[in-house]
Design a protein around this motif. Structure first.
Motif, PDB file in Angstrom:
ATOM      1  N   VAL A  79     -47.163 -19.615  26.597  1.00 52.24           N
ATOM      2  CA  VAL A  79     -46.259 -20.318  25.477  1.00 52.24           C
ATOM      3  C   VAL A  79     -45.320 -19.680  25.086  1.00 52.24           C
ATOM      4  CG1 VAL A  79     -46.603 -21.483  23.308  1.00 52.24           C
ATOM      5  CG2 VAL A  79     -48.302 -21.662  24.617  1.00 52.24           C
ATOM      6  N   ALA A  80     -45.405 -18.230  24.655  1.00 52.82           N
ATOM      7  CA  ALA A  80     -44.338 -17.400  24.262  1.00 52.82           C
ATOM      8  C   ALA A  80     -43.247 -17.295  25.406  1.00 52.82           C
ATOM      9  CB  ALA A  80     -44.878 -15.818  24.133  1.00 52.82           C
ATOM     10  N   LEU A  81     -43.682 -16.933  26.757  1.00 57.58           N
ATOM     11  CA  LEU A  81     -42.787 -17.185  27.544  1.00 57.58           C
ATOM     12  C   LEU A  81     -41.848 -18.370  27.977  1.00 57.58           C
ATOM     13  CD1 LEU A  81     -41.542 -15.841  30.217  1.00 57.58           C
ATOM     14  CD2 LEU A  81     -43.385 -16.537  31.565  1.00 57.58           C
ATOM     15  N   VAL A  82     -42.513 -19.598  27.779  1.00 56.59           N
ATOM     16  CA  VAL A  82     -41.912 -20.851  27.731  1.00 56.59           C
ATOM     17  C   VAL A  82     -40.679 -20.881  26.354  1.00 56.59           C
ATOM     18  CG1 VAL A  82     -42.217 -23.114  27.431  1.00 56.59           C
ATOM     19  CG2 VAL A  82     -43.820 -21.976  28.991  1.00 56.59           C
ATOM     20  N   LEU A  83     -41.164 -20.448  25.253  1.00 59.12           N
ATOM     21  CA  LEU A  83     -40.277 -20.482  24.243  1.00 59.12           C
ATOM     22  C   LEU A  83     -39.004 -19.624  24.385  1.00 59.12           C
ATOM     23  CD1 LEU A  83     -42.916 -20.649  21.263  1.00 59.12           C
ATOM     24  CD2 LEU A  83     -41.607 -22.260  22.068  1.00 59.12           C
ATOM     25  N   GLY A  84     -39.501 -18.534  25.005  1.00 61.70           N
ATOM     26  CA  GLY A  84     -38.271 -17.719  25.256  1.00 61.70           C
ATOM     27  C   GLY A  84     -37.224 -18.271  26.484  1.00 61.70           C
ATOM     28  N   ILE A  85     -37.555 -18.913  27.325  1.00 61.12           N
ATOM     29  CA  ILE A  85     -36.807 -19.462  28.274  1.00 61.12           C
ATOM     30  C   ILE A  85     -36.088 -20.734  27.724  1.00 61.12           C
ATOM     31  CG2 ILE A  85     -36.986 -20.746  30.567  1.00 61.12           C
ATOM     32  CD1 ILE A  85     -37.415 -18.153  30.894  1.00 61.12           C
ATOM     33  N   ILE A  86     -36.869 -21.695  26.944  1.00 57.51           N
ATOM     34  CA  ILE A  86     -36.113 -22.596  26.206  1.00 57.51           C
ATOM     35  C   ILE A  86     -34.985 -22.260  25.335  1.00 57.51           C
ATOM     36  CG2 ILE A  86     -36.485 -24.329  24.620  1.00 57.51           C
ATOM     37  CD1 ILE A  86     -39.250 -24.840  25.469  1.00 57.51           C
ATOM     38  N   TRP A  87     -35.153 -20.950  24.644  1.00 54.51           N
ATOM     39  CA  TRP A  87     -34.239 -20.473  23.999  1.00 54.51           C
ATOM     40  C   TRP A  87     -33.073 -19.978  24.617  1.00 54.51           C
ATOM     41  CZ3 TRP A  87     -32.099 -20.365  19.186  1.00 54.51           C
ATOM     42  CH2 TRP A  87     -31.357 -19.322  18.855  1.00 54.51           C
TER      43      TRP A  87
END
Length: 760
Positions: A79-87
């Motif tokens: 989830v943290a990785l996905v949030l980083g990619i989205i940002w």
């Protein structure tokens, strides 16, 4: 983290992306989290790693049927990785105007300067901010990050932005603001010196050098080159003059980078990480699982520290998400650098616009460059800041840039609202002390268990640790704590041993952990402490002597472990230690065994050899050790005090004195000057009766004048003074020997030897 996620979501709602992104880049960015999901696939029975087989079959830890052994922890990391990619995608989709880039450069330059000033103030006054980590006693950390290298990277970014803001202000005829930004670089430079991060120094000068090389939009002139080199030379001079603490950290061996890296064990960590990747190359071990798995697979051992990451963001992602994921990340990084970078054709923007783009571009490269040999991008602060810099530096005139469709515009506000709910939940949970994420739940259970143990409710503490094990079954300390609770609650030794064995297998580095286990066993079931003590000795050879010495002290209260303790003595030093605790026939037997294994006494220090001869003389056969010392000149070099003391006991003080006089080092005791009359020196000694140097000067003058009786009397007076040089007793012994008084000459040499002996 909740606050950061909430702020991100507000950006998505208030300012959605205004341009589309290169589809190829977008595909590789989306592939990163998708490939990380391979950890949730069923585990193939033909490719089960050895550590997983050992945990499940030998230690009874159920790890499920997925590739990841800790699904909840991996899901949290995903989830943290996905949030980083989205940002990152959001930042790339922003079409920042030149003025916005300029304001961002100025703002971040001032903010980093303020952070540097705060860090300097905290360092100077030895104060701490609760959210900042500061170990002032060791000067190990500086700034807001737990890793000083990360703050070094931030200061390097600030220096690039500060120089660019200064140059831009003077270009726009605004000297006041230019001076302000220039002054802001000063605390950054000071912070770089106080931080003592070698990586920070390299990034600081490399970042400024790269910016100066790329920022000029016109042909490089001699004036530009001269100014750039002058600035770098001034900074380098300041670093050499005031950066002695950092320079000391560079002086390791031959001072080479490879030597510096190897001195910190990084090369061993890199090689062990590559071997770990080779065990699960396609899907990795699952996000969040590097720490426990690495401890079970590494070959190089560092007894002083535990490697919780591989000292590289790239290796970290490869080990947890697999080689395909890291390759996708690498391709995306290459596209971002060369296709979106601001260092393309100089026709794409005006000179000022290009210089601003180059500035944020160079700043955006600093943390990714550092990530090759460090882990800044696994921190939420450096990662989000780097993504924003990448967005600011993005080339805004790519051929395939198109206006953003309405569908995409509507997508981002909706996504922002959903993510805002997540961020708000995390923020509220953090403020109220409740736990939402798996890691937070585990930490809360661990704290609850510790509190229950302190309160005396050990049964409840044990149940709490059992719940924690369902979240992080690879957390070694929970098994250790569980085993200690079982001992205190009266569980069988076998049940406690099972948990201790799990902890030992999961944590294969620290000898002190095994030593703590041995201490617990000796309180409840001493024989079970022997294997733990053996493991502690094997793991940490530097502390083996201390570990074994503790075990020796336990033999008086636990005689049943004496024979087992003898079997642990596998080195000369440990065998000698066991000898020192033996008496009677046991001593004779142990001594005989020792001499058979080590006939030349190799492996013993000179002081230990002497102590061995003394023990042999006191507890064994005195005649045998005396004869061996007489026949063996190598042994006699360390064991002569035993022979000398034996001669003294037999009344042969001359023989004792002669032997000691041959083997003791001769002092360099000489008169300071010889041009003053004896009477003058006598008056000086009478005026300063506590000064041994004045007495020695008088002694030398009396001896040179032939007044041997007076010289002897003076030397005796000097010998009873405080802080007298050891050589006085040597000189006194020689004087007494010349008169035939070998009894007192021998006593003087004994005192001389005691003065030379190092403190215990």
């Amino acid at each position: 983290m909740g606050l950061v996620v909430a702020l991100m979501s507000l950006c998505y709602v208030l300012r959605p992306p205004s341009r589309s992104i290169n589809r190829v880049l977008l595909g590789f960015l989306f592939a990163v989290p998708l490939l990380a999901l391979l950890a949730f696939l069923p585990l193939s029975k033909t490719s089960v790693p050895f550590w997983r087989t050992a945990l499940e079959t030998e230690h009874g830890i159920a790890l499920g049927g997925l590739v990841t052994p800790q699904p909840w922890i991996t899901f949290e990391g995903w989830v943290a990785l996905v949030l980083g990619i989205i940002w990152l995608i959001y930042c790339l989709g922003q079409n920042f105007k030149r003025q916005e880039i300029r304001v961002a450069i100025q703002f971040f330059a001032l903010v980093i300067a303020i952070l540097a000033v705060i860090a300097i103030g905290l360092f100077w006054f030895k104060r701490e901010i609760p959210l900042w980590r500061g170990e002032w006693a060791q000067f190990a950390y500086f700034g807001p990050f737990p890793n000083r290298n990360h703050f070094g990277g931030l200061v390097a970014i600030g220096a690039v932005l500060g120089f660019a803001a200064t140059f831009d202000a003077f270009q726009r005829k605004n000297p006041v603001m230019g001076c302000l930004y220039a002054l802001g670089v000063v605390p950054m430079f000071v912070a770089m010196l106080l931080n003592t991060s070698r990586m920070g120094v390299l990034l600081f000068f490399a970042g400024l050098g790269l910016w100066m090389a790329l920022a000029n939009s016109k042909k490089y002139t001699r004036a530009w080159i001269a100014v750039a080199l002058s600035i770098l030379l001034i900074l380098a001079s300041g670093f050499i003059i005031f950066g002695s603490r950092i320079l000391d950290r560079f002086h390791i061996g031959d001072g080479s980078i490879a030597n510096i890296i190897s001195s910190e064990g990084r090369i061993g960590i890199y090689l062990d990480t590559l071997r770990m990747i080779n065990l699960s190359p396609w899907a990795g071990v699952g996000l969040g699982n590097f720490d426990p798995v690495f401890s079970m697979t590494r070959e190089s051992i560092d007894t002083e520290s535990r490697a919780i990451h591989p000292e590289s963001d790239w290796l970290w992602l490869a080990s947890e998400a697999g080689v395909p994921c890291i390759l996708s990340s690498l391709v995306a990084a290459i596209i971002l650098t060369f296709a979106y970078g601001p260092w393309g054709s100089r026709r794409i923007a005006s000179s000022r616009g290009r210089r601003l783009g180059v500035t944020v571009g160079v700043a955006a490269l600093i943390y990714p460059a550092q990530s090759l040999v460090d882990t800044p991008l696994h921190g939420i602060g450096p990662a989000t800041f780097t993504a924003l810099l990448i967005g600011l530096a993005g080339n805004r005139r790519l051929p395939d840039v198109e206006p953003t469709a309405k569908k995409t515009s509507a997508l981002w506000p909706g996504l922002g609202i959903a993510i805002c709910a997540l961020g708000a939940s995390l923020l509220v949970a953090s403020l109220t002390g409740s736990a939402i994420t798996p890691q937070e739940k585990f930490d809360q259970l661990a704290n609850d268990a510790a509190f229950l143990k302190r309160s005396g409710d050990r049964a409840a503490a044990l149940q709490t640790w059992n719940k924690a094990a369902s979240i992080k079954p690879l957390q070694w300390n929970l098994y250790f704590e569980r085993a200690s609770l079982k001992l205190e609650l009266g569980y069988s030794s076998q049940e406690a041993l099972a948990d201790f064995s799990r902890a030992r297998y999961l944590e294969q580095t620290f000898g002190r952990m095994c030593m703590r286990e041995a201490e617990l066993w000796f309180l409840y079931d001493p024989p079970y402490g022997i294997p733990a003590l053996r493991e502690a000795i094997l793991r940490d050879s530097t502390r083996a002597y201390g570990f074994y010495h503790w075990g020796i002290t336990q033999m008086t209260t636990h005689p049943e472990v004496r024979q087992a303790m003898r079997s642990l003595a596998t080195t000369p030093g440990l065998q000698f230690l066991y000898l020192s605790a033996s008496t009677g026939t046991e001593f004779d037997s142990a001594l005989k065994e020792f001499l058979v294994k080590h006939p030349t006494l190799e492996g013993l220090k000179p002081a230990d050899r002497l102590r061995l001869f003394q023990l042999w003389y006191e507890r064994g056969d005195p005649a045998e050790v005396l004869q061996r010392l007489e026949d063996n000149a190598e042994w006699r070099r360390d064991g002569w005090p035993v022979v000398a003391e034996h001669r003294a006991k037999q009344g042969d003080f001359e023989g004792a004195y002669t032997l000691a006089h041959v083997h003791l080092p001769k002092p360099s005791l000489r008169p300071l000057s010889g041009d003053q009359p004896t009477e003058t020196l006598r008056r000086l000694f009478l005026l300063n009766p506590q000064d041994p140097l004045a007495g020695l000067e008088l002694y030398w003058a009396q001896k040179a004048a032939g007044d041997f009786k007076g010289a002897q009397a003076t030397l005796r007076e000097v010998s009873v003074l405080k802080q007298v040089p050891p050589g006085v007793f040597w000189e006194l012994a020689e004087v007494l020997a010349e008169t035939g008084d070998y009894l007192h000459a021998w006593s003087a040499l004994q005192e001389y030897a005691r003065k030379l002996a190092p403190p215990p």
